[in-house]
Every structure is written in C-alpha cells, then in structure tokens.
Design an enzyme around this catalytic site. Structure first.
Site, PDB file in Angstrom:
ATOM      1  N   THR A 107       0.785  -1.115   0.516  1.00 18.28           N
ATOM      2  CA  THR A 107       0.033   0.080  -0.080  1.00 18.28           C
ATOM      3  C   THR A 107       0.706   1.453  -0.279  1.00 18.28           C
ATOM      4  O   THR A 107       1.414   1.969  -1.009  1.00 18.28           O
ATOM      5  CB  THR A 107      -0.871  -0.220   1.120  1.00 18.28           C
ATOM      6  OG1 THR A 107      -0.852  -0.338   2.629  1.00 18.28           O
ATOM      7  CG2 THR A 107      -2.150  -0.823   1.216  1.00 18.28           C
ATOM      8  N   LYS A 161       3.767  -7.156   4.063  1.00 16.32           N
ATOM      9  CA  LYS A 161       4.001  -5.747   3.809  1.00 16.32           C
ATOM     10  C   LYS A 161       2.773  -4.630   5.219  1.00 16.32           C
ATOM     11  O   LYS A 161       2.586  -5.020   5.652  1.00 16.32           O
ATOM     12  CB  LYS A 161       2.549  -5.708   2.264  1.00 16.32           C
ATOM     13  CG  LYS A 161       0.922  -6.448   2.485  1.00 16.32           C
ATOM     14  CD  LYS A 161       0.331  -5.252   3.596  1.00 16.32           C
ATOM     15  CE  LYS A 161      -0.106  -4.185   3.052  1.00 16.32           C
ATOM     16  NZ  LYS A 161      -0.322  -2.557   4.267  1.00 16.32           N
ATOM     17  N   THR A 208      -2.320  -1.935   7.032  1.00 17.25           N
ATOM     18  CA  THR A 208      -2.250  -3.010   8.095  1.00 17.25           C
ATOM     19  C   THR A 208      -1.207  -3.705   7.763  1.00 17.25           C
ATOM     20  O   THR A 208      -0.647  -3.967   7.157  1.00 17.25           O
ATOM     21  CB  THR A 208      -3.260  -3.901   7.069  1.00 17.25           C
ATOM     22  OG1 THR A 208      -4.529  -3.559   7.775  1.00 17.25           O
ATOM     23  CG2 THR A 208      -3.652  -5.213   7.632  1.00 17.25           C
ATOM     24  N   GLU A 216       5.849   4.768   7.567  1.00 22.39           N
ATOM     25  CA  GLU A 216       6.034   5.725   6.823  1.00 22.39           C
ATOM     26  C   GLU A 216       6.428   6.956   7.756  1.00 22.39           C
ATOM     27  O   GLU A 216       7.358   7.222   8.797  1.00 22.39           O
ATOM     28  CB  GLU A 216       4.187   5.354   6.926  1.00 22.39           C
ATOM     29  CG  GLU A 216       3.275   4.688   6.448  1.00 22.39           C
ATOM     30  CD  GLU A 216       2.479   4.534   6.309  1.00 22.39           C
ATOM     31  OE1 GLU A 216       1.852   4.906   7.741  1.00 22.39           O
ATOM     32  OE2 GLU A 216       0.868   4.497   5.699  1.00 22.39           O
ATOM     33  N   ASN A 250       0.299  11.196   6.347  1.00 19.60           N
ATOM     34  CA  ASN A 250      -1.490  11.224   7.355  1.00 19.60           C
ATOM     35  C   ASN A 250      -2.315  11.570   7.304  1.00 19.60           C
ATOM     36  O   ASN A 250      -3.408  11.190   7.875  1.00 19.60           O
ATOM     37  CB  ASN A 250      -0.833   9.844   8.654  1.00 19.60           C
ATOM     38  CG  ASN A 250      -0.234   8.186   8.785  1.00 19.60           C
ATOM     39  OD1 ASN A 250      -0.635   7.861   8.420  1.00 19.60           O
ATOM     40  ND2 ASN A 250       1.490   8.638   8.997  1.00 19.60           N
ATOM     41  N   SER A 254      -9.152  11.533   1.666  1.00 20.93           N
ATOM     42  CA  SER A 254      -9.956  12.281   0.841  1.00 20.93           C
ATOM     43  C   SER A 254      -9.271  13.209  -0.493  1.00 20.93           C
ATOM     44  O   SER A 254      -7.837  12.716  -0.118  1.00 20.93           O
ATOM     45  CB  SER A 254     -11.240  13.448   1.396  1.00 20.93           C
ATOM     46  OG  SER A 254     -10.263  13.537   3.160  1.00 20.93           O
TER      47      SER A 254
END
Lengths: 397, 397
Positions: A159, A181, A192, A272, A392, A397
């Site tokens: 992802t 992942k 996840t 991240e 994040n 959106s």
C-alpha cells in the site's frame, strides 16, 4: 541455517508453493493489487496470528473461521488484495469477504474453508466485487512456482510501502520463504501488516503456532511506531512438508524467527516517514511486562519521537515519558544511555550529555529504571517526522 | 458571575495581590523570565494540584513541602521562572529550588515555608542561581497591584506560548483572577502547565481544594494534546479573604471552574503547532472511566490527529483507535459523528461520510460505543501538524 541477501527470497522459495499477482483495478493508481499464494501439499498445515483490535475486519473473521471450520488448521490458499481493507462494512463486508473465499475456492477447485483472505487499504469502503471477481480469475490462471511469481505477489500487496518485502531462510534440505507489507503496528488504518510465511518442512499446526507466536513476540510485536493497531493485521504460516524433513521444534522456531525478524527489519526500515530507527530497551524494573510497558510508553511519546527526528539527545523527555509508565521505578535513580553513552545517571544529566551524536539513522536507547529488578524488554520504534504527518494527513480524501 | 473579555483580567484583579516580573537572564532570548505573586492577606489559604508524573521536578517537591510544613496550606508568595525546569538535577536541583524559596522569603520578610516555587523550561540543566538570585531581588522591589504588573507576570512565565494567558471571574463583591502558561498535558517536557489563581474571597484550604479538584477534572485534565505529562505541572490557588465575603462552596466552585475553563481554552488554542481544536466525546460504554479511556485513546492516536490536520473525515481511523481502548463496546454497533453529522452507524460508513466538511478550526467528534451503557466523558485535543514536529524536533540543542 542462513538468511542471505544473495540467496533467493519469497514465498515460492520452499518447494510446492505457487504464487500469482494481477491488476484487478482496486487501487486507483492502476498498480498490481491482488495476489494469490497456493500450497500444493502434500500437507496443508497452517497457523496464524491476528490483530488484537476489537474492531476486526471481515477478511480476518473469514480467515479465523477457515482455520476453525472444515479441516481445522488446514489452509490451501491465501488470496490477498490491497487498496481496500473491507473493514467496517457491516454485513455486506462479511458477504464480500466470504465471496472472495468462495470465488478463490471455485477457481482452484477447493473448498471455501480452505481459503484464507487478507485485505489491506482504506477502511469503510465497500469492496469493488466485480474487480475482485475478475482479479481472482486472472490470479488462478497465472500461478507459477518461480521467484518472479513470488516477487510479483509481494509487490501486489503493497500500500504505502515503498519497497516489496521478502525473505527466505535455508535449512538442511528444507526452507522457509515469506513476504510482508505494511509497517507493523505502525500506521495500520492505512497500512495493515500482512505477512505470509511458507515452508516445505513437515510441521504440525501446533508446532507452527508455537514457532509463530514465539517469533511474533520478539519481532512484529516489538514494532511500535505510532501505538496504533490495525483492524486487518494478519500473519499466516503455511507448511506443506514437501521436503520430507521434519525439523525439531527448536529448528523450526529458529527458522520462523529468522524469517520474521528479517521481515520486521524491512517493515521498520520502510515505516511511513521514517528517518530514524530507534531501539528502546528498558531494564531495572519489576517484570518483563513492566519493562515492556515502559518501553512502549516511551516509544509512543511524541515529544521523544520528535527529539529523535531532530537528532536531539534530549534525555529529559525520556524521563518525563517513563515517569508516566505503569512500571516499578526509582524516580531518583533512573539511568539513560543513547548509543551506549550515558546521558543521565541517577536521574541527573551526565557530563557531555547534550553533545552525544544522534545524527545516524539508527539510535539505541537504554533506560534503567533503577530498582535493581530483573524485568527487561525492548521495542523498536521510529521518529516522528514531517513526512509522517504529510503521508497521514492526506490519505483518504 | 461573569467572565468577560472587556473586563480586567489577571492575578491582580482580586484585592490584596501584588505581582512583578523581570528579566533575570535565564532565557537565552533575553525576554522576561521571572515573576512573583504576593498575597497581602489578611488570609493566606492555598490549595494546589501537581503533576501525576513520578519523575517530579525539585520546585514541585519544594512547593508540596511548603504546603505541608510551617502553617499547613498557607502560602504567602509564589516565585516563578521560565527557561529552566530545574527537573532531573539531583540533589543540586533540590538545593537550588530551596534556595529560590529562601531568597524570596528573605526579600519579602517571610518564612521559606510560606513560598511556593514554580519552574518551567528545559529539563536537566542546572538552574543559573546567580541570575535567579538577582531576579528575585528585582522582583521584590518592583511589586505592584495594578493590571500591568499582573500582565507582566503572565508574560514572564511564557515558554513556547505565543500569547500570555489571563482570566478573571467577577462575583458579587469578590473576584477571581488568574494566569497560566504552557499547553496543559500537551507538550510538557518543554511546556509545563503552570497556573496561578488568586481570589479575595474568604475560603478555607479545604473549600479551595474541593473547588480546584472539581474544576481541574473537567478543564485541565481534559486537555490531552500528546498524552504526555510534565515533571513540573502545578496549579495553585491563593485566597486572602480581602473582600470580606465568604461565598458558598457552590459559588466558589463555579468561579474557580470558570477561571480554569477560560485558561484551559486559551491553553488549548495556543497548543504547539495547533491548526485544529478537537473535542472528543465518548458515550455508550460501561462507565465514565471507560469512556474517558476511549476518548484519551482516540485523542492520542497519531493517525486520527493527522487526519484532523488534513481536515479528512476518515472515520475508519476512529474505529481502529477506539477498538484498542480499554472500554466496553459493541464492535458491530459503534457510531461516529463529526460536527454532529453521522459518518459511521453500526460500525459501517454513513452516506456522505467522506464529504463532511472539517475545514473549520473547531471539530467535534462524538463516538457512541454502542453498548447502551451510561458511561460518558470528553477530552479536548488538537491535530498533529508539521508545526508540532518542527517545534518539538528543534528545542534543546
């Protein structure tokens, strides 16, 4: 038993495993977004560890049921998708996850209770079942046992991952492969942790379960980047016994541990927005559990994490954070070491503490809570960076 | 009883209180960094609430001792400094904090057990006692009862605060004044919350203590910006009875609550790097304590806080966060409202959920954990922004 970067890696390294990947059209990016791992037997033993979150995604429930129903702890294939977590979708979510298992079973000539389902991506969006259905058809037709097929599967489950994560551990005549992942318990609403480990060893579900739980305790469960826990986290191990070799529990434990440790390292390194990898060890308290609590409290403290981002040896924040932990401590006798250099002794600054060099990517933090107790534990975390906020704050959106 | 922006504010609003501020030379910036508040009597009743952190700064210990020793719960003056927390400085820290009380007592003709000491700033640096000594001398010579002196004190205790925080509540013939600094339990290693409230009401230490604890529970204790708790947090209230009026406990409670609520609002609005003020209410669980736990868990979730920064109605993160809380819940019956609009019903997305407008500075989040239980609580938090990372990664070095 060795893990080597020059040796082949991935879920197809052990004998008797097939993999496939495809572009089903779930990810808006158009990147590969579905994968399939098939165990060709002769055995189909499996064990799994799932999220501790009480809000559990539909595919996790389906996989838990598959392990319990039909032949218990027997899984013949795992179907993966990225781009949609199928979490918080109510009854429709359960219907869709069940349909993923049924479609996969149908395509492979298996029973739905032999299929595990793993999904990752945005929470609260209904799964695009037309795309998923087409994806499963393509996956079933493109299975292969070569390394490229394994690598493709590892890429398709990504992802926000920037690199695919694969591993392999080579024993005497048997091996373990794996892919993963996400960023562990790091940023789970969107990332996840999914891990699939394969082995051609002969191993009972009980032996696999014991090895997997032991390994998770000191690998994935020590990763704690933002204290969050996904609705979808799944770690599954499949064993087919194709090598004809049954390792001892110790040998199995060691191989599964090495595979998990290697994947956990890769997950932490790719978390991240990470610029620092921080290992926090706590000792000198009443129990390992207390030490873990204190290590997690520090690892989740945003002020501490910001200081790490700034390469700032601000040990005061370490004391302020652990002072709130549910752990025995002597508040006047806490010691802190950064990269093995004492920065705080007896809860007071050590000479030169402000000059410790934390400019490297790896930072070791040791905290002794000063009670003389034997409790000890560690967690691995990361810094809190601009990039973390950026990634994040601009996701759904 | 009114709190009005057009009315005078600050610690010198009530009769019989003096204040002073000065540049002692503790802050490298050269800004004012010491303040003094003196109660002229006739009464010297006091109550205080301190940090729950087990690593406690020396000035907190000295103030706790002052409340217990000599005449219990009698405080005649509070000396403040900003720029150095005098925390984690071992025996020398205690000596220095005690010396601050003694110097202040000497300058004012009082006893050291009548002096409270409040420090805020960097942890683990020895207090520059020569500057502090000179500062106390200047403070004692510049005391005044006018509003400017109160405002000067409020400015001198600022650290990363961008504005001074003052309040006043006007009763019938008596009043409450106050000043505060910092960002609550928000960013405490560098931004301890210090609050000093003054009143010319007649009020026993027990009445003050009751009013202060009740007020803190629903004001400062609901502020939770990064889950951290300072080594130095102190909220102290001084009552001199100069008005000759003894309000009822209810009246006292109401006035102290209003003063604390006003200061808490100012603290939240000025929290480090804030672009959003978020109020999180949790209901539908087993007890108020469980509701508070769930609200705090959500308020500390970095993924949720990043979504708030991005004005992103990502309700999936709300469910993922509260799913880890130690609170009774029905995982299939959780509801979430953003700004009174339902975004998640029965743990499933509501129509239009992704289109809810969160672009304003204030965001209301309501979570119903769906058990039908009566437990309810709220916390106030902020978003997690680039500015937060910036401020907190470049502080001490």
């Amino acid at each position: 038993m060795t893990t080597s970067e020059s040796q082949p890696v991935g879920v197809t390294v052990p004998q008797g495993f097939l993999a496939a990947s495809t572009i089903a059209g779930i990810k808006p990016s158009g990147n590969p977004d579905m994968a399939l791992v098939v165990n060709q037997g002769p055995n189909f033993d499996a064990a799994a560890v799932f999220t501790r979150n009480r809000v559990v995604a539909a595919p996790v429930k389906i996989t838990q049921a598959a392990l319990e129903n039909g032949e218990p702890n027997q899984i013949k294939a795992v179907v993966f998708n990225a781009g949609n977590a199928n979490a918080c979708n109510g009854a429709q979510g359960m219907t869709d996850a069940q349909k993923m298992a049924e479609d996969t079973a149908l395509a492979l000539g298996l029973d739905a209770t032999e299929i595990a389902v793993c999904s990752t991506g945005l929470i609260g969006e209904l799964m695009p079942m037309e795309q998923v259905h087409g994806g499963i058809d393509k996956l079933a037709k493109d299975l292969g046992s070569d390394l490229d097929h394994g690598a493709g599967a590892a890429r398709a489950i990504m992802t926000t991952d920037t690199v695919a994560k694969q591993t392999a551990v080579h024993g005497q005549g048997w091996s373990v492969g794996g892919m993963g992942k996400g960023v562990g318990m790091m940023a789970p609403s969107l990332a996840t942790m999914l891990v699939c480990i394969t082995t051609d060893a002969q191993a009972s579900p009980a032996a696999l379960d014991e090895a997997l739980r032991k390994a998770c305790d000191v690998t994935f469960n020590t990763l704690d980047v933002d204290g969050s826990t996904s609705t979808n986290d799944t770690i599954i191990v499949l064993a087919n016994g194709a090598s004809g070799i049954e390792p001892s529990q110790d040998e199995l434990d060691e191989a599964i541990l090495k595979a998990c440790a290697d994947l956990a390292d890769q997950l932490q390194a790719d978390a991240e927005g990470v610029t620092k990898r921080v290992k926090i060890t706590v000792k000198g308290t009443g129990s390992d559990e207390q030490a873990l609590n204190a290590a997690r409290t520090l690892g989740r403290d945003n002020l501490f994490k910001c200081a790490m981002f700034g390469s700032d040896p601000n040990w005061g924040r370490v004391l302020a954070a652990v002072g709130m932990a549910d752990a025995d401590m002597d508040p006047d006798n806490i010691s802190v070491f950064f990269n093995d250099q004492p920065v705080c002794v007896e809860s007071t600054g050590a000479p030169g503490a402000r000059d410790v060099d934390l400019s490297g990517a790896d930072i070791d933090v040791l905290v002794d809570l000063g009670t003389g107790g034997n409790g000890a534990a560690f967690v691995r975390t990361t810094d809190l960076s601009h990039e973390y906020v950026e990634i994040n704050s601009a996701y759904s959106s």
